[in-house]
Design a protein around this motif. Structure first.
Motif, PDB file in Angstrom:
ATOM      1  N   PRO A  55       0.815  -1.366   0.559  1.00 54.00           N
ATOM      2  CA  PRO A  55      -0.297  -0.419  -0.139  1.00 54.00           C
ATOM      3  C   PRO A  55       1.012   1.541   0.205  1.00 54.00           C
ATOM      4  CG  PRO A  55      -0.855  -1.780   1.853  1.00 54.00           C
ATOM      5  CD  PRO A  55       0.754  -2.777   1.247  1.00 54.00           C
ATOM      6  N   HIS A  56       0.671   2.441  -0.903  1.00 51.38           N
ATOM      7  CA  HIS A  56       0.898   3.374  -0.611  1.00 51.38           C
ATOM      8  C   HIS A  56       0.016   4.673   0.087  1.00 51.38           C
ATOM      9  CE1 HIS A  56       2.313   7.610  -3.150  1.00 51.38           C
ATOM     10  NE2 HIS A  56       2.992   7.236  -2.158  1.00 51.38           N
ATOM     11  N   PHE A  57       0.461   5.186   0.824  1.00 48.09           N
ATOM     12  CA  PHE A  57      -0.061   6.725   1.886  1.00 48.09           C
ATOM     13  C   PHE A  57       0.549   7.990   0.824  1.00 48.09           C
ATOM     14  CE2 PHE A  57      -1.034   2.464   3.920  1.00 48.09           C
ATOM     15  CZ  PHE A  57      -1.966   2.443   4.899  1.00 48.09           C
ATOM     16  N   GLY A  58      -0.846   8.911   0.723  1.00 49.71           N
ATOM     17  CA  GLY A  58      -0.466  10.056   0.694  1.00 49.71           C
ATOM     18  C   GLY A  58      -1.315  10.580   1.630  1.00 49.71           C
ATOM     19  N   VAL A  59      -1.513  12.186   0.905  1.00 47.59           N
ATOM     20  CA  VAL A  59      -2.403  12.789   1.438  1.00 47.59           C
ATOM     21  C   VAL A  59      -3.141  12.737   0.790  1.00 47.59           C
ATOM     22  CG1 VAL A  59      -2.810  15.737   2.081  1.00 47.59           C
ATOM     23  CG2 VAL A  59      -0.740  14.428   2.891  1.00 47.59           C
ATOM     24  N   ARG A  60      -4.755  12.987   0.978  1.00 45.11           N
ATOM     25  CA  ARG A  60      -5.852  12.669   0.722  1.00 45.11           C
ATOM     26  C   ARG A  60      -6.715  13.702   0.699  1.00 45.11           C
ATOM     27  NH1 ARG A  60      -7.878   7.794  -2.625  1.00 45.11           N
ATOM     28  NH2 ARG A  60      -6.103   8.122  -3.776  1.00 45.11           N
ATOM     29  N   GLU A  61      -6.906  15.381   0.071  1.00 45.64           N
ATOM     30  CA  GLU A  61      -8.292  15.500   0.610  1.00 45.64           C
ATOM     31  C   GLU A  61      -7.779  16.033   2.667  1.00 45.64           C
ATOM     32  OE1 GLU A  61     -11.978  13.420   1.187  1.00 45.64           O
ATOM     33  OE2 GLU A  61     -12.348  13.715  -0.900  1.00 45.64           O
ATOM     34  N   GLY A  62      -6.786  16.598   2.601  1.00 44.38           N
ATOM     35  CA  GLY A  62      -5.836  17.245   4.082  1.00 44.38           C
ATOM     36  C   GLY A  62      -5.929  16.074   4.648  1.00 44.38           C
ATOM     37  N   ARG A  63      -5.800  14.610   4.904  1.00 41.95           N
ATOM     38  CA  ARG A  63      -5.622  14.138   5.374  1.00 41.95           C
ATOM     39  C   ARG A  63      -4.419  12.407   4.548  1.00 41.95           C
ATOM     40  NH1 ARG A  63      -9.287   9.944   5.666  1.00 41.95           N
ATOM     41  NH2 ARG A  63     -10.778   9.333   4.333  1.00 41.95           N
ATOM     42  N   ASN A  64      -3.475  11.800   5.951  1.00 40.49           N
ATOM     43  CA  ASN A  64      -2.796  10.771   5.135  1.00 40.49           C
ATOM     44  C   ASN A  64      -3.867   9.889   5.016  1.00 40.49           C
ATOM     45  OD1 ASN A  64      -0.345   9.575   4.982  1.00 40.49           O
ATOM     46  ND2 ASN A  64      -0.637   8.419   6.524  1.00 40.49           N
ATOM     47  N   ALA A  65      -3.515   9.174   3.724  1.00 41.30           N
ATOM     48  CA  ALA A  65      -4.570   7.956   3.517  1.00 41.30           C
ATOM     49  C   ALA A  65      -3.825   7.312   2.458  1.00 41.30           C
ATOM     50  CB  ALA A  65      -6.316   8.767   2.951  1.00 41.30           C
ATOM     51  N   MET A  66      -4.558   5.920   2.052  1.00 41.21           N
ATOM     52  CA  MET A  66      -3.730   5.668   1.152  1.00 41.21           C
ATOM     53  C   MET A  66      -4.318   6.058  -0.270  1.00 41.21           C
ATOM     54  SD  MET A  66      -4.917   1.652   0.855  1.00 41.21           S
ATOM     55  CE  MET A  66      -3.872   0.587  -0.924  1.00 41.21           C
ATOM     56  N   VAL A  67      -2.976   6.048  -1.204  1.00 38.90           N
ATOM     57  CA  VAL A  67      -3.714   6.596  -2.653  1.00 38.90           C
ATOM     58  C   VAL A  67      -3.475   6.021  -3.603  1.00 38.90           C
ATOM     59  CG1 VAL A  67      -3.372   8.444  -2.004  1.00 38.90           C
ATOM     60  CG2 VAL A  67      -1.091   7.509  -2.524  1.00 38.90           C
ATOM     61  N   GLY A  68      -2.651   4.302  -3.581  1.00 37.68           N
ATOM     62  CA  GLY A  68      -2.055   3.820  -4.649  1.00 37.68           C
ATOM     63  C   GLY A  68      -1.701   2.284  -3.578  1.00 37.68           C
ATOM     64  N   ALA A  69      -1.255   1.648  -5.149  1.00 39.57           N
ATOM     65  CA  ALA A  69      -0.467   0.170  -4.379  1.00 39.57           C
ATOM     66  C   ALA A  69       0.418   0.444  -5.652  1.00 39.57           C
ATOM     67  CB  ALA A  69      -1.005  -1.242  -3.642  1.00 39.57           C
ATOM     68  N   PHE A  70       1.486  -0.472  -4.900  1.00 44.03           N
ATOM     69  CA  PHE A  70       2.436  -0.726  -5.897  1.00 44.03           C
ATOM     70  C   PHE A  70       2.207  -2.708  -5.540  1.00 44.03           C
ATOM     71  CE2 PHE A  70       4.630   2.802  -4.213  1.00 44.03           C
ATOM     72  CZ  PHE A  70       5.063   3.295  -5.221  1.00 44.03           C
ATOM     73  N   VAL A  71       2.873  -3.208  -7.131  1.00 44.24           N
ATOM     74  CA  VAL A  71       2.600  -4.656  -7.366  1.00 44.24           C
ATOM     75  C   VAL A  71       3.862  -4.899  -7.750  1.00 44.24           C
ATOM     76  CG1 VAL A  71       1.312  -6.378  -8.731  1.00 44.24           C
ATOM     77  CG2 VAL A  71       0.139  -3.975  -7.915  1.00 44.24           C
ATOM     78  N   LEU A  72       4.357  -5.522  -7.200  1.00 39.59           N
ATOM     79  CA  LEU A  72       6.309  -6.208  -7.844  1.00 39.59           C
ATOM     80  C   LEU A  72       5.775  -7.672  -7.577  1.00 39.59           C
ATOM     81  CD1 LEU A  72       6.290  -3.945  -4.863  1.00 39.59           C
ATOM     82  CD2 LEU A  72       8.843  -4.601  -5.951  1.00 39.59           C
ATOM     83  N   ILE A  73       6.131  -7.556  -8.912  1.00 43.80           N
ATOM     84  CA  ILE A  73       5.844  -9.469  -9.110  1.00 43.80           C
ATOM     85  C   ILE A  73       7.115 -10.551  -9.128  1.00 43.80           C
ATOM     86  CG2 ILE A  73       4.980 -11.314 -10.666  1.00 43.80           C
ATOM     87  CD1 ILE A  73       2.768  -9.259 -10.810  1.00 43.80           C
ATOM     88  N   ASN A  74       7.928 -11.360  -9.336  1.00 41.86           N
ATOM     89  CA  ASN A  74       9.335 -11.434  -9.093  1.00 41.86           C
ATOM     90  C   ASN A  74       8.538 -13.696  -9.443  1.00 41.86           C
ATOM     91  OD1 ASN A  74      11.716 -12.485  -9.379  1.00 41.86           O
ATOM     92  ND2 ASN A  74      11.903 -13.422  -7.131  1.00 41.86           N
ATOM     93  N   ASP A  75       9.232 -13.548 -11.140  1.00 42.28           N
ATOM     94  CA  ASP A  75       9.386 -15.041 -11.393  1.00 42.28           C
ATOM     95  C   ASP A  75       9.978 -15.965 -10.540  1.00 42.28           C
ATOM     96  OD1 ASP A  75       9.054 -17.338 -12.773  1.00 42.28           O
ATOM     97  OD2 ASP A  75       8.504 -16.677 -14.948  1.00 42.28           O
TER      98      ASP A  75
END
Length: 696
Positions: free
Chosen positions: A115-135
């Motif tokens: 999970p990636h957290f950032g500032v949204r609507e003036g407060r700290n919130a989850m804004v996205g997610a990184f996906v890392l895939i290893n074969d």
């Protein structure tokens, strides 16, 4: 109360919009993993590196803006949905998933959702997610192979009756149940112990050196069971490499049955099964030792040849069973009537031999003979019937009457026959003239020398077949002498004379050349390609450059080495061990097979069967002739076949004459056979016709 959110990630250095995007793209496309970033509310792809886009079957440009569901497909979406939901709840998620590649090959993916957290609507919130895939397919397959290998090893260790031990530097790491049963110790008692401590002391140095060298050839030793029993074993070790250090796998086979078969075969070959006395073969070995010792110590020794008078009457009147009981009792009386250092043997029928070493004079031999006469004359009670027998005894003395075992035995026999002619029931010393004149022998030697000069010999070929299906597997070349008076004469009637008069070498050379020439001619005609076996006497094997001559003859005839076999007697193997081993190894390297002929009729030491490179054992025809009616001969044949199998040699039965004998050999597992009941020895023309018929 909700858990506190992680602090927002620090901003990247300000390199300017274009420079930052280019640097991020360069880094993302360079890392050896699949990388993407999805917005948290819509789950649409905001960023993806080339590996991730290609894995989804798209380009970087085409995947941007697509939802996870659209990017990976419905089936995959349903599989990963639980993990996505956990990530959207703010949890770092790691999991593995199996994936079928384009060619159907299974791949294993290791996936991390961060999970990636950032500032949204003036407060700290989850804004996205990184996906890392290893074969991780390569590592997954390697681990799976190890697990499968370990599982196979576990199943094998449970199923096999062979003991398995695993050790490192001699310390036992593990052992299967078969080994635990074999030694009588539990696994807990075995683990941590030195594997060398279980070997008998006399074998420990051998075992340690075997392990030190990392040898992987089988060898024999003995170990002690927990209850004190000694168990003969065969051991094979193999080094198994591992990162944490090599270890050894040791396969342990209990060869008690093999050793018992060897001992049984040794006893049966050297002893009379009825009386348990040594037989003729054992006698000749002992007689040779006695003569050699007497010559070295400058003492006298004597041979007593004992024949029972009118023994045939007992069999005819009371039956063979009564006769057998009588022979057993006579054997006991003879043994009781001599010293422990003397030697008593039964040489056949109602004939016995007594060897008396270290005699002071001839009178001492007469005293023993008189005592034995009295013992044998004493009344017997067989089945409630009183019997009385008298023996006739002939005596020869070393060195007065000869030096060689054959001379001493022959002259004691001649003296015994003169005793019978003189009234029976007494003893008589050998005297010159009892054997007759050697005029006929000299004449035969002269004729044989002429035959060698003129090449007056012929080869007959006897087929050798597979017992299971009757298929032809080869021929044995048998030499015949074209005698000017008697016609074709078999080898038994002139080979001993040839050996004693120095004529065996030229005859042997002729046989080798002719057999190879004839076989190559048959091959050139397109007839079935099977090998031919030639016989080498002990004298030839010892005196000739056998390997060099065979190589030269094969080259001259244009015959491949695998189509020639050599048959040698046990006596050839027992002489000059180093020379014999070198010669056999050279024959093996050349590609020529070696058969031990007439097994059981020579010295019968079993050690050479394991020590020398051999291919076949021939069961002598004397053991086959009376089967299956004679249970004693059946026992001998069975023991020899089992011995051959245990040593991985092919057993061959000679002298097969009846369908019953062939059926018995089939049941006993004898692989090859020859004899008149299959096909007689044939001259070259008839053998060619027989061979052609087999090909049709």
């Amino acid at each position: 109360m909700p858990s506190p959110r992680p602090p927002a990630s620090p901003p990247l250095p300000d390199l300017g919009p274009r420079a930052s995007d280019a640097l991020l793209r360069l880094i993302a496309d360079s890392v050896p993993v699949m990388l993407a970033y999805y917005e948290s509310t819509s789950l649409r792809c905001v960023f993806a590196n080339q590996r991730y886009a290609a894995f989804s079957g798209q380009t970087v440009q085409s995947i941007i803006g697509k939802t996870v569901r659209e990017a990976i497909g419905e089936k995959a979406w349903q599989e990963i949905l639980p993990y996505v939901q956990r990530a959207l709840a703010g949890e770092s998620v790691q999991y593995t998933r199996e994936y079928a590649g384009p060619q159907g090959r299974a791949h294993m993916l290791e996936i991390s959702l961060q999970p990636h957290f950032g500032v949204r609507e003036g407060r700290n919130a989850m804004v996205g997610a990184f996906v890392l895939i290893n074969d991780i397919t390569h590592h997954w397959e390697a681990e799976r192979a190890v697990r499968q290998s370990e599982e196979r090893m576990r199943k094998f260790a449970i199923a096999t009756e062979e003991g398995l031990a695993f050790h490192r530097d001699g310390r036992i790491l593990d052992a299967n149940e078969a080994l635990q049963r074999m030694v009588g110790y539990s696994l807990a008692e075995l683990v941590g112990q030195s594997i060398f401590d279980f070997a008998l002391p006399e074998y420990r140095a051998l075992a340690v050196e075997y392990t030190r060298r990392g040898s992987e050839k089988p060898y024999e030793l003995a170990m002690r069971h927990k209850d004190g029993r000694v168990i003969p074993i065969e051991v094979v070790g193999k080094t198994m490499p591992q990162q944490e250090g090599d270890y050894r796998v040791v396969v342990v086979r209990d060869i008690t049955a093999r050793k018992q078969a060897q001992e049984q075969a040794r006893f049966l070959v050297l002893h009379d099964t009825l009386t348990q006395l040594p037989n003729r073969r054992h006698l000749m070995m002992q007689l040779a030792r006695m003569a050699s010792a007497a010559q070295e110590r400058q003492t006298r020794a004597a041979v007593l040849f004992i024949d029972l008078d009118h023994f045939k009457t007992v069999n005819e009147s009371l039956g063979n069973q009564a006769g057998d009981q009588l022979l057993i009792e006579i054997a006991r009386r003879l043994q009781d009537g001599v010293k422990a250092t003397d030697f008593v043997a039964r040489v056949g029928g109602d004939q016995f031999i007594v060897l008396l070493p270290d005699l002071a004079n001839r009178a001492a031999a007469a005293e023993v003979a008189d005592a034995l006469l009295a013992r044998v004359r004493a009344e017997f009670a067989i089945g409630g019937t009183p019997l009385s027998l008298s023996p006739s005894i002939g005596i020869s003395v070393f060195p007065d009457d000869g030096y060689s075992p054959d001379e001493l035995l022959r002259r004691a026999d001649a003296a015994m026959h003169h005793t019978k002619e003189s009234g029976r029931g007494t003893r008589m010393f050998y005297e010159p003239g009892m054997e007759g004149q050697p005029t006929e022998l000299l004449q035969q030697e002269h004729l044989l020398r002429e035959a060698v000069f003129q090449g007056a010999f012929a080869l007959h070929y006897q087929p050798q077949v597979r017992v299971a299906d009757g298929r032809l597997v080869g021929f044995e070349a048998l030499v015949r002498w074209r005698h000017p008076v008697r016609g074709l004469v078999g080898p038994d009637e002139f080979i001993p004379l040839a050996e004693s008069r120095g004529l065996i070498t030229p005859i042997g050379r002729w046989v080798l050349h002719e057999a190879c020439r004839q076989l190559k001619a048959w091959h050139d005609e397109g007839l079935p390609r099977v090998p031919v076996a030639v016989n080498l006497s002990a004298i030839e094997f010892r005196q000739r450059d056998v390997v060099g001559e065979i190589a030269q003859v094969l080259q001259s005839a244009g015959l491949a080495p695998q189509y020639l076999e050599v048959e040698i007697t046990e006596s050839a193997l027992m002489q000059q061990a180093d020379h014999t081993r070198t010669t056999l190894q050279a024959l093996q390297a050349l590609g020529v097979a070696v058969t031990v002929d007439d097994f059981g009729t020579g010295y019968s030491s079993l050690a050479y069967l394991k020590r020398y490179p051999l291919d076949k054992i021939k069961v002598d025809r004397s053991f086959v002739t009376d089967t299956p009616a004679d249970s004693e001969d059946v026992a001998i044949v069975t023991a020899i076949i089992q011995l051959a199998h245990s040593l991985q040699l092919q057993p061959v039965a000679e002298g097969v004459e009846t369908a019953e004998q062939l059926a018995l050999l089939r049941r006993l597992g004898c692989e090859l056979a020859q004899g008149f009941g299959i096909a007689p020895p044939m001259d070259a023309q008839r053998a060619r016709e027989w061979l052609r018929a087999q090909a049709e």
